[in-house]
Design a protein around this motif. Structure first.
Motif, PDB file in Angstrom:
ATOM      1  N   TYR A  18       0.788  -1.195  -0.063  1.00 51.82           N
ATOM      2  CA  TYR A  18       0.249   0.039   0.055  1.00 51.82           C
ATOM      3  C   TYR A  18       0.710   1.187  -0.124  1.00 51.82           C
ATOM      4  O   TYR A  18       0.767   2.146  -0.835  1.00 51.82           O
ATOM      5  N   THR A  19       1.878   1.243   0.997  1.00 47.49           N
ATOM      6  CA  THR A  19       2.710   2.420   0.936  1.00 47.49           C
ATOM      7  C   THR A  19       3.511   2.698  -0.597  1.00 47.49           C
ATOM      8  O   THR A  19       3.729   3.814  -0.926  1.00 47.49           O
ATOM      9  N   GLU A  20       3.803   1.502  -0.993  1.00 50.28           N
ATOM     10  CA  GLU A  20       4.524   1.641  -2.251  1.00 50.28           C
ATOM     11  C   GLU A  20       3.410   2.218  -3.480  1.00 50.28           C
ATOM     12  O   GLU A  20       3.782   3.158  -4.274  1.00 50.28           O
ATOM     13  N   GLU A  21       2.364   1.780  -3.258  1.00 53.97           N
ATOM     14  CA  GLU A  21       1.235   2.300  -4.385  1.00 53.97           C
ATOM     15  C   GLU A  21       1.159   3.676  -4.128  1.00 53.97           C
ATOM     16  O   GLU A  21       0.811   4.668  -5.135  1.00 53.97           O
ATOM     17  N   LEU A  22       1.043   4.113  -2.843  1.00 50.02           N
ATOM     18  CA  LEU A  22       0.692   5.537  -2.609  1.00 50.02           C
ATOM     19  C   LEU A  22       1.907   6.449  -2.884  1.00 50.02           C
ATOM     20  O   LEU A  22       1.670   7.321  -3.566  1.00 50.02           O
ATOM     21  N   ARG A  23       2.974   5.901  -2.656  1.00 46.51           N
ATOM     22  CA  ARG A  23       4.189   6.678  -3.231  1.00 46.51           C
ATOM     23  C   ARG A  23       4.220   6.799  -4.784  1.00 46.51           C
ATOM     24  O   ARG A  23       4.412   8.011  -5.267  1.00 46.51           O
ATOM     25  N   SER A  62     -11.285   0.942  -5.419  1.00 45.90           N
ATOM     26  CA  SER A  62     -10.017   0.462  -4.833  1.00 45.90           C
ATOM     27  C   SER A  62      -9.420   1.529  -4.091  1.00 45.90           C
ATOM     28  O   SER A  62      -9.617   2.586  -4.018  1.00 45.90           O
ATOM     29  N   PHE A  63      -8.306   0.718  -3.355  1.00 45.43           N
ATOM     30  CA  PHE A  63      -7.475   1.781  -2.710  1.00 45.43           C
ATOM     31  C   PHE A  63      -6.597   2.866  -3.769  1.00 45.43           C
ATOM     32  O   PHE A  63      -6.821   4.204  -3.315  1.00 45.43           O
ATOM     33  N   LYS A  64      -6.404   2.382  -4.882  1.00 46.03           N
ATOM     34  CA  LYS A  64      -5.863   3.185  -5.787  1.00 46.03           C
ATOM     35  C   LYS A  64      -6.639   4.344  -6.222  1.00 46.03           C
ATOM     36  O   LYS A  64      -6.540   5.628  -6.416  1.00 46.03           O
ATOM     37  N   ASP A  65      -7.965   4.018  -6.383  1.00 44.60           N
ATOM     38  CA  ASP A  65      -9.011   4.945  -6.836  1.00 44.60           C
ATOM     39  C   ASP A  65      -9.216   5.786  -5.913  1.00 44.60           C
ATOM     40  O   ASP A  65      -9.608   7.205  -6.049  1.00 44.60           O
ATOM     41  N   SER A  66      -9.300   5.437  -4.638  1.00 44.20           N
ATOM     42  CA  SER A  66      -9.573   6.358  -3.540  1.00 44.20           C
ATOM     43  C   SER A  66      -8.353   7.321  -3.127  1.00 44.20           C
ATOM     44  O   SER A  66      -8.895   8.534  -3.125  1.00 44.20           O
ATOM     45  N   VAL A  67      -7.065   6.969  -3.387  1.00 48.97           N
ATOM     46  CA  VAL A  67      -5.867   7.821  -3.318  1.00 48.97           C
ATOM     47  C   VAL A  67      -6.033   9.012  -4.482  1.00 48.97           C
ATOM     48  O   VAL A  67      -5.886   9.908  -4.259  1.00 48.97           O
ATOM     49  N   LYS A  68      -6.388   8.486  -5.579  1.00 45.78           N
ATOM     50  CA  LYS A  68      -6.289   9.477  -6.841  1.00 45.78           C
ATOM     51  C   LYS A  68      -7.519  10.368  -6.750  1.00 45.78           C
ATOM     52  O   LYS A  68      -7.425  11.506  -6.948  1.00 45.78           O
ATOM     53  N   GLY A  69      -8.567  10.177  -5.951  1.00 43.85           N
ATOM     54  CA  GLY A  69      -9.605  11.043  -5.657  1.00 43.85           C
ATOM     55  C   GLY A  69      -9.324  12.143  -4.766  1.00 43.85           C
ATOM     56  O   GLY A  69      -9.672  13.294  -4.817  1.00 43.85           O
ATOM     57  N   TYR A  70      -8.176  11.938  -4.095  1.00 43.10           N
ATOM     58  CA  TYR A  70      -7.635  13.107  -3.015  1.00 43.10           C
ATOM     59  C   TYR A  70      -6.479  13.585  -3.322  1.00 43.10           C
ATOM     60  O   TYR A  70      -5.828  14.749  -2.826  1.00 43.10           O
ATOM     61  N   GLU A  71      -5.871  13.241  -4.553  1.00 46.98           N
ATOM     62  CA  GLU A  71      -4.525  13.601  -4.955  1.00 46.98           C
ATOM     63  C   GLU A  71      -4.793  15.111  -5.268  1.00 46.98           C
ATOM     64  O   GLU A  71      -3.775  15.954  -4.986  1.00 46.98           O
ATOM     65  N   GLY A  72      -5.548  15.643  -5.852  1.00 48.04           N
ATOM     66  CA  GLY A  72      -5.790  17.158  -6.025  1.00 48.04           C
ATOM     67  C   GLY A  72      -5.968  17.803  -5.025  1.00 48.04           C
ATOM     68  O   GLY A  72      -6.178  19.207  -4.946  1.00 48.04           O
ATOM     69  N   MET A  73      -6.397  17.303  -3.846  1.00 51.27           N
ATOM     70  CA  MET A  73      -6.357  18.159  -2.730  1.00 51.27           C
ATOM     71  C   MET A  73      -5.374  18.346  -1.839  1.00 51.27           C
ATOM     72  O   MET A  73      -5.489  19.091  -1.114  1.00 51.27           O
ATOM     73  N   MET A  74      -4.302  17.693  -2.169  1.00 52.60           N
ATOM     74  CA  MET A  74      -2.900  18.073  -1.633  1.00 52.60           C
ATOM     75  C   MET A  74      -2.181  19.120  -2.057  1.00 52.60           C
ATOM     76  O   MET A  74      -2.294  19.545  -3.144  1.00 52.60           O
TER      77      MET A  74
END
Length: 74
Positions: A18-23, A62-74
């Motif tokens: 998970y941490t590698e996918e997030l990175r 999915s985890f990946k889709d959830s992270v991508k949903g927040y990507e623009g908020m950072m």
């Protein structure tokens, strides 16, 4: 009342995956330093059976889709 539920999609992978996918999504140039594997081994595998049984809730993303949903908020 007083129940504790795991909110997850039920798919299990080691935390490092998970941490590698997030990175890769958030900061591909970042380097993550990991320590030694725990001894004794500790499982962090969440059970989603109770939340589904009590509420019929299931993760739709999915985890990946959830992270991508927040990507623009950072």
């Amino acid at each position: 009342d007083g129940e504790i539920y795991n909110v997850a999609n039920g798919a299990y992978r080691p935390l490092r995956k998970y941490t590698e996918e997030l990175r890769k999504i958030v900061s591909p140039e970042m380097v993550i330093s990991y320590g030694k594997d725990p001894d004794p081994f500790i499982s962090l595998q969440p059970s989603v059976e109770k939340i589904y049984e009590h509420t019929s809730w299931k993760a739709k993303r999915s985890f990946k889709d959830s992270v991508k949903g927040y990507e623009g908020m950072m």
